[in-house]
Scaffold this active site. Sequence first.
Site, PDB file in Angstrom:
ATOM      1  N   SER A 126     -38.772  36.145 -18.273  1.00  0.00           N
ATOM      2  CA  SER A 126     -37.824  35.329 -17.214  1.00  0.00           C
ATOM      3  C   SER A 126     -38.397  35.005 -15.749  1.00  0.00           C
ATOM      4  O   SER A 126     -39.279  34.145 -16.048  1.00  0.00           O
ATOM      5  CB  SER A 126     -36.954  36.158 -16.596  1.00  0.00           C
ATOM      6  OG  SER A 126     -35.656  35.855 -16.565  1.00  0.00           O
ATOM      7  N   ASP A 169     -30.808  32.514 -27.161  1.00  0.00           N
ATOM      8  CA  ASP A 169     -31.011  32.487 -25.742  1.00  0.00           C
ATOM      9  C   ASP A 169     -29.916  31.999 -24.818  1.00  0.00           C
ATOM     10  O   ASP A 169     -29.780  30.945 -24.457  1.00  0.00           O
ATOM     11  CB  ASP A 169     -32.496  31.980 -24.469  1.00  0.00           C
ATOM     12  CG  ASP A 169     -32.384  32.931 -23.574  1.00  0.00           C
ATOM     13  OD1 ASP A 169     -30.866  33.373 -23.163  1.00  0.00           O
ATOM     14  OD2 ASP A 169     -33.278  32.914 -22.444  1.00  0.00           O
ATOM     15  N   HIS A 209     -32.568  36.562 -24.847  1.00  0.00           N
ATOM     16  CA  HIS A 209     -33.526  35.717 -23.959  1.00  0.00           C
ATOM     17  C   HIS A 209     -35.134  37.458 -23.864  1.00  0.00           C
ATOM     18  O   HIS A 209     -35.460  36.897 -22.592  1.00  0.00           O
ATOM     19  CB  HIS A 209     -32.499  36.731 -22.287  1.00  0.00           C
ATOM     20  CG  HIS A 209     -33.132  35.752 -21.293  1.00  0.00           C
ATOM     21  ND1 HIS A 209     -33.268  34.960 -20.750  1.00  0.00           N
ATOM     22  CD2 HIS A 209     -33.414  36.947 -20.175  1.00  0.00           C
ATOM     23  CE1 HIS A 209     -34.520  34.767 -19.498  1.00  0.00           C
ATOM     24  NE2 HIS A 209     -34.261  35.612 -19.081  1.00  0.00           N
TER      25      HIS A 209
END
Length: 371
Positions: free
Chosen positions: A177, A298, A326
């Site tokens: 991320s 995701d 994710h």
Amino acid sequence: MADMLQQRSIQPGTWSCRRQSVRHCRYTAVKVHAAARASTILAFMPKELSQITEPAAQQMAARIQRTPVRIPSLPIPALQTAYVGPTAQQQQQQSGLPPVVLLHGFDSSCMEFRRLYPLLEAQTDTWAVDLVGWGFSEYTPFVQNTDLIIAPQQKREHLHAFWQQHIKRPMVLVGGSLGGAIALDFALAYPDAVDRIVLIDAQGFIDGIGPMSTMPRPLAAAGVWVLRTEQLRMAANKMAYHDPKFATEDAMRVGRLHTHLPGWTDANIAFMRSGGYSISKQIKNVQQPTLVMWGRQDKILDPQYAQQFEATLPNCELRWIEDCGHCAHLEQPTVAAAKILEFIGSSVSSKQDGVLEAAIDAAIVAPAATA
């Protein structure tokens, strides 16, 4: 935000990985009892660690240590920096592979990598670092001086200083991320320190953090308070997975554990005031070989960003992770580890991969048991 809120519940009788020799690992059953957990809490760790039941989290927490690292552009003493790293024995057993450094996402901690870490350290020296302002690194300076700002520059310098002290050779940066943006930003500033890059559902094309960067401090503090709440953390937790059965209350407790440290609010405000990362126009300049891994399902960052990375990075390969949200490093850790190790020049044998897969699968708690 949500990439710190992804955990898979594990039963008290589960696995740990030890490196017995170069590129060889063994799994052994580990029983973790509440009394033992309480007795192993380090002085700087929040007391709420004793409430967490997941053995993988407890095992990772027991290995967290701190080391003083000076950040040149911050007028503070050397920052007590939290990390998990290889043992002295592991460092002596050179595998020939580059060291791996794991970078977590926004307001997360090294605990995010508790499932991926043992799979990688079995093959090469592996580190998980909490950069300034996040995780279990010290927050005291930002309580003492609320005018301090933690910008990408300070995070770059912090990682570079840590690398100079402890790693000292070109590394593979693995960023999840926002950790992906941190990895790319660092590689642009210190290309000689980075051998290659792995991006896991990475942020990179969304610049800045919006209006919170210019809010008056009282409003910013209120926003940070919301970020800590169980309600928001649980909502993000549920978004992080393809399979919702992994979004347990214990997962939520792991994800917000570091928020119990004194000064967490001040450190988060210090980062938000910086405006965050804005690297979208520089991504095309990253020259290191880059592996982009993306969960096909995701729900936090649209999978279209994976293809945008593939089209923008000059030396990139894209690998999709099926049945994954994710956080491949938590939801599909054996798949993620295999792809990372292949990318850096290693592999897991089919027999070993089967052992790893069975160990992970045997550790999953059924939804009814997590209520």
